[in-house]
Design a protein around this motif. Structure first.
Motif, PDB file in Angstrom:
ATOM      1  N   GLU A  79      34.119  -3.603   8.900  1.00  0.00           N
ATOM      2  CA  GLU A  79      34.026  -4.592   7.784  1.00  0.00           C
ATOM      3  C   GLU A  79      34.361  -3.845   6.135  1.00  0.00           C
ATOM      4  O   GLU A  79      34.158  -3.695   5.660  1.00  0.00           O
ATOM      5  CB  GLU A  79      32.123  -4.931   7.940  1.00  0.00           C
ATOM      6  CG  GLU A  79      32.075  -6.686   8.895  1.00  0.00           C
ATOM      7  CD  GLU A  79      32.931  -7.414   8.088  1.00  0.00           C
ATOM      8  OE1 GLU A  79      33.611  -7.927   7.616  1.00  0.00           O
ATOM      9  OE2 GLU A  79      33.410  -8.400   9.353  1.00  0.00           O
ATOM     10  N   GLN A  86      36.590  -4.409   4.069  1.00  0.00           N
ATOM     11  CA  GLN A  86      36.394  -3.574   2.647  1.00  0.00           C
ATOM     12  C   GLN A  86      37.276  -2.930   2.101  1.00  0.00           C
ATOM     13  O   GLN A  86      37.923  -2.864   0.966  1.00  0.00           O
ATOM     14  CB  GLN A  86      34.617  -3.481   3.118  1.00  0.00           C
ATOM     15  CG  GLN A  86      34.849  -4.453   1.166  1.00  0.00           C
ATOM     16  CD  GLN A  86      35.169  -5.264   0.228  1.00  0.00           C
ATOM     17  OE1 GLN A  86      34.374  -5.683   0.771  1.00  0.00           O
ATOM     18  NE2 GLN A  86      35.523  -5.324  -0.846  1.00  0.00           N
ATOM     19  N   GLU A 106      40.492  -3.897   1.251  1.00  0.00           N
ATOM     20  CA  GLU A 106      40.505  -4.875   0.115  1.00  0.00           C
ATOM     21  C   GLU A 106      40.669  -4.548  -0.936  1.00  0.00           C
ATOM     22  O   GLU A 106      41.466  -4.545  -2.121  1.00  0.00           O
ATOM     23  CB  GLU A 106      39.296  -5.820   0.003  1.00  0.00           C
ATOM     24  CG  GLU A 106      39.644  -6.914   1.110  1.00  0.00           C
ATOM     25  CD  GLU A 106      38.722  -7.790   1.752  1.00  0.00           C
ATOM     26  OE1 GLU A 106      38.000  -8.166   0.662  1.00  0.00           O
ATOM     27  OE2 GLU A 106      38.857  -8.453   3.182  1.00  0.00           O
ATOM     28  N   ASP A 107      39.458  -3.523  -1.432  1.00  0.00           N
ATOM     29  CA  ASP A 107      39.310  -2.214  -2.074  1.00  0.00           C
ATOM     30  C   ASP A 107      40.672  -1.701  -2.865  1.00  0.00           C
ATOM     31  O   ASP A 107      41.913  -1.554  -4.162  1.00  0.00           O
ATOM     32  CB  ASP A 107      38.388  -1.782  -2.560  1.00  0.00           C
ATOM     33  CG  ASP A 107      36.977  -2.377  -2.247  1.00  0.00           C
ATOM     34  OD1 ASP A 107      36.435  -3.076  -2.426  1.00  0.00           O
ATOM     35  OD2 ASP A 107      36.087  -2.098  -1.555  1.00  0.00           O
ATOM     36  N   LYS A 128      33.369   0.308  -7.409  1.00  0.00           N
ATOM     37  CA  LYS A 128      33.292  -0.374  -5.887  1.00  0.00           C
ATOM     38  C   LYS A 128      32.548   0.122  -5.229  1.00  0.00           C
ATOM     39  O   LYS A 128      32.085  -0.568  -3.988  1.00  0.00           O
ATOM     40  CB  LYS A 128      34.634  -0.546  -5.022  1.00  0.00           C
ATOM     41  CG  LYS A 128      35.812  -0.783  -6.354  1.00  0.00           C
ATOM     42  CD  LYS A 128      35.627  -2.139  -5.792  1.00  0.00           C
ATOM     43  CE  LYS A 128      36.624  -2.731  -6.284  1.00  0.00           C
ATOM     44  NZ  LYS A 128      36.454  -4.837  -6.514  1.00  0.00           N
TER      45      LYS A 128
END
Length: 105
Positions: free
Chosen positions: A19, A23, A26-27, A100
């Motif tokens: 995960e 993430q 994606e960031d 983020k």
């Protein structure tokens, strides 16, 4: 310790966690889109090999297959390069990534 060093230290997360790696990818894609670029990044959780595989083309001349730990190294490399262009670029990069990385604090 300067602000970029602090950010990179906060980015030292568990990159064996699917995960977290997903993430981060994606960031990073969002970061690239904000900078008018599109990056292909695929994150796979291999059941057969019990590992996370990241496939990307951040280095435009070839496709690279890495694990989560090498992927964060590649991301940090690109962020350092971007930040070295100007103080404005450094501040922009820090603002984006500090926001983020807050989700992990």
């Amino acid at each position: 310790m300067n602000r970029m060093q602090k950010l990179f230290k906060k980015m030292n997360l568990d990159y064996d966690d699917y995960e977290i790696v997903k993430q981060l990818a994606e960031d990073f894609r969002e970061w690239c889109m904000w900078n008018k670029a599109i990056e292909d990044i695929e994150v796979i959780q291999s059941q057969k090999f019990n590992t996370i595989v990241v496939i990307h083309e951040l280095f435009t001349d070839y496709t690279k297959v890495t694990d989560g730990w090498e992927f964060i190294s590649d991301v940090k490399y690109f962020l350092k390069e971007y930040a070295s262009n100007s103080q404005e670029d450094l501040n922009y990069m820090l603002e984006f990534w500090e926001e983020k990385i807050k989700r992990y604090e």
